[in-house]
Enzyme design. Structure first.
Site, PDB file in Angstrom:
ATOM      1  N   PRO A 153      -2.943   2.519  -5.734  1.00 61.39           N
ATOM      2  CA  PRO A 153      -2.065   1.734  -4.860  1.00 61.39           C
ATOM      3  C   PRO A 153      -1.215   0.709  -5.620  1.00 61.39           C
ATOM      4  O   PRO A 153      -1.735  -0.088  -6.379  1.00 61.39           O
ATOM      5  CB  PRO A 153      -3.044   1.043  -3.903  1.00 61.39           C
ATOM      6  CG  PRO A 153      -4.255   1.908  -3.918  1.00 61.39           C
ATOM      7  CD  PRO A 153      -4.335   2.461  -5.308  1.00 61.39           C
ATOM      8  N   GLU A 154       0.094   0.794  -5.418  1.00 63.87           N
ATOM      9  CA  GLU A 154       1.033  -0.160  -5.995  1.00 63.87           C
ATOM     10  C   GLU A 154       1.696  -0.936  -4.856  1.00 63.87           C
ATOM     11  O   GLU A 154       1.313  -0.769  -3.700  1.00 63.87           O
ATOM     12  CB  GLU A 154       2.083   0.601  -6.830  1.00 63.87           C
ATOM     13  CG  GLU A 154       1.459   1.432  -7.947  1.00 63.87           C
ATOM     14  CD  GLU A 154       2.500   2.159  -8.800  1.00 63.87           C
ATOM     15  OE1 GLU A 154       3.637   1.680  -8.879  1.00 63.87           O
ATOM     16  OE2 GLU A 154       2.164   3.205  -9.361  1.00 63.87           O
ATOM     17  N   LYS A 187      -0.091  -6.317  -6.143  1.00 63.37           N
ATOM     18  CA  LYS A 187      -1.024  -5.321  -5.603  1.00 63.37           C
ATOM     19  C   LYS A 187      -2.197  -5.963  -4.869  1.00 63.37           C
ATOM     20  O   LYS A 187      -3.145  -5.278  -4.510  1.00 63.37           O
ATOM     21  CB  LYS A 187      -1.548  -4.454  -6.748  1.00 63.37           C
ATOM     22  CG  LYS A 187      -0.449  -3.762  -7.554  1.00 63.37           C
ATOM     23  CD  LYS A 187      -1.061  -3.003  -8.737  1.00 63.37           C
ATOM     24  CE  LYS A 187       0.016  -2.549  -9.701  1.00 63.37           C
ATOM     25  NZ  LYS A 187      -0.565  -1.982 -10.935  1.00 63.37           N
ATOM     26  N   ARG A 222     -13.312   5.945  -5.614  1.00 58.02           N
ATOM     27  CA  ARG A 222     -13.561   5.757  -7.040  1.00 58.02           C
ATOM     28  C   ARG A 222     -14.209   4.421  -7.384  1.00 58.02           C
ATOM     29  O   ARG A 222     -14.565   4.178  -8.542  1.00 58.02           O
ATOM     30  CB  ARG A 222     -12.257   5.914  -7.833  1.00 58.02           C
ATOM     31  CG  ARG A 222     -11.599   7.281  -7.723  1.00 58.02           C
ATOM     32  CD  ARG A 222     -12.264   8.323  -8.615  1.00 58.02           C
ATOM     33  NE  ARG A 222     -12.272   7.948 -10.017  1.00 58.02           N
ATOM     34  CZ  ARG A 222     -11.282   8.172 -10.865  1.00 58.02           C
ATOM     35  NH1 ARG A 222     -10.191   8.760 -10.453  1.00 58.02           N
ATOM     36  NH2 ARG A 222     -11.377   7.799 -12.124  1.00 58.02           N
ATOM     37  N   ARG A 229      -0.376   4.819 -20.462  1.00 56.43           N
ATOM     38  CA  ARG A 229      -0.266   5.598 -19.224  1.00 56.43           C
ATOM     39  C   ARG A 229       0.711   6.748 -19.434  1.00 56.43           C
ATOM     40  O   ARG A 229       1.597   6.678 -20.280  1.00 56.43           O
ATOM     41  CB  ARG A 229       0.235   4.711 -18.074  1.00 56.43           C
ATOM     42  CG  ARG A 229      -0.573   3.448 -17.848  1.00 56.43           C
ATOM     43  CD  ARG A 229      -1.983   3.740 -17.366  1.00 56.43           C
ATOM     44  NE  ARG A 229      -1.992   4.530 -16.138  1.00 56.43           N
ATOM     45  CZ  ARG A 229      -1.880   4.022 -14.918  1.00 56.43           C
ATOM     46  NH1 ARG A 229      -1.773   2.738 -14.750  1.00 56.43           N
ATOM     47  NH2 ARG A 229      -1.892   4.809 -13.862  1.00 56.43           N
TER      48      ARG A 229
END
Ligand SMILES: [Zn+2]
Length: 262
Positions: A2-3, A59, A112, A250
């Site tokens: 989630p951003e 976030k 997660r 990333r």
């Protein structure tokens, strides 16, 4: 993961479902998400209060419960919210349940387990302690140029640095750079002021559009990178195969033709 657009979507959802109802109980099914608060204390401090409003920064989502009590939610990699009436409808990976007196519940679901829930007194104090930069949507062009103008490093790493600008992660950094036609590995100090302006406009455009699409990839324009990113994906602009490389730890996806390395 989630951003900003995802968390803004959770904020709207929480505002539409869970405000102004008395909290009857808090059920912690998995305490790993709790940060600096025990399950017992979380329940004790929230019981009898109502969530009155919420505030997002980057976030992070903060929910105001009473004068000096805020609930802090961070969604980690897979966190999300779900509001429902029947106890059996709890999502599979429910970690914490906020139970309201109308017998409806708000679940913090997180497969997660990288999400975080905490309590705090003062949001601004928290943002200062974490040294978080301004929220990406609170910045104007002048502020953006001021923050980025003096930096060194790959433009994508700079965009994702939460201490400079809060809210942008891997997916939306790629999308913003694709729209601005800037290669993710370009050294930011090599960008002209015109390119920085273009980058700023792309950032606002992408974040606002993504929020309007409720951060749902199926609702996003096919001309975006997001529906195509991944192995074998083709650039929606020129049709060439997309490339990937590691930048700032990333995986960046981009089109080497449309996003040239100056
Ligand atoms: Zn292309």
């Amino acid at each position: 993961m989630p951003e900003l657009p995802d968390v803004e979507t959770f904020k709207c959802y929480l505002d539409a479902t869970s405000l102004h109802q008395r909290i009857d109980d808090v059920e912690v099914r998995n305490a790993y998400v709790l940060k600096d608060v025990s399950a017992r204390e979380l329940a004790r401090r929230l019981k009898g209060h109502r969530f009155e409003s919420s505030r997002r920064h980057g976030k992070h989502l903060f929910v105001h419960a009473n004068e000096d009590l805020w609930l802090r939610l961070h969604f980690g990699m897979t966190g999300s919210l779900r509001y429902f009436g029947n106890a059996e409808q709890a999502p599979t990976h429910t970690r914490v349940l906020f139970i309201f007196t109308n017998n409806h519940r708000l679940a913090f679901d997180d497969q997660r387990q990288f999400g975080q829930i905490g309590l705090l007194k003062d949001v601004d104090e928290f943002l200062k302690e974490r040294a978080l930069g301004p929220d990406a949507l609170d910045l104007d062009l002048g502020g953006f140029q001021k923050i980025l103008g003096k930096r060194r490093g790959a433009v994508k790493s700079i965009l994702m640095n939460q201490r400079l600008i809060a809210g942008i992660g891997n997916i939306y950094a790629d999308e913003i750079l694709f729209r601005a036609r800037i290669h993710p590995a370009i050294e930011i100090s090599r960008l002209s002021s015109k390119a920085l302006t273009k980058l700023f406009r792309a950032m606002r455009y992408i974040l606002e559009k993504a929020i309007a699409a409720k951060a749902d990839v199926n609702q996003m324009p096919k001309s975006w990178l997001l529906p195509h990113r991944g192995k074998g994906g083709k650039c929606p602009r020129c049709g060439r195969e997309l490339k990937s490389s590691k930048i700032g730890g990333r995986t960046a996806w981009f089109c080497a033709h449309c996003q040239r390395r100056l």
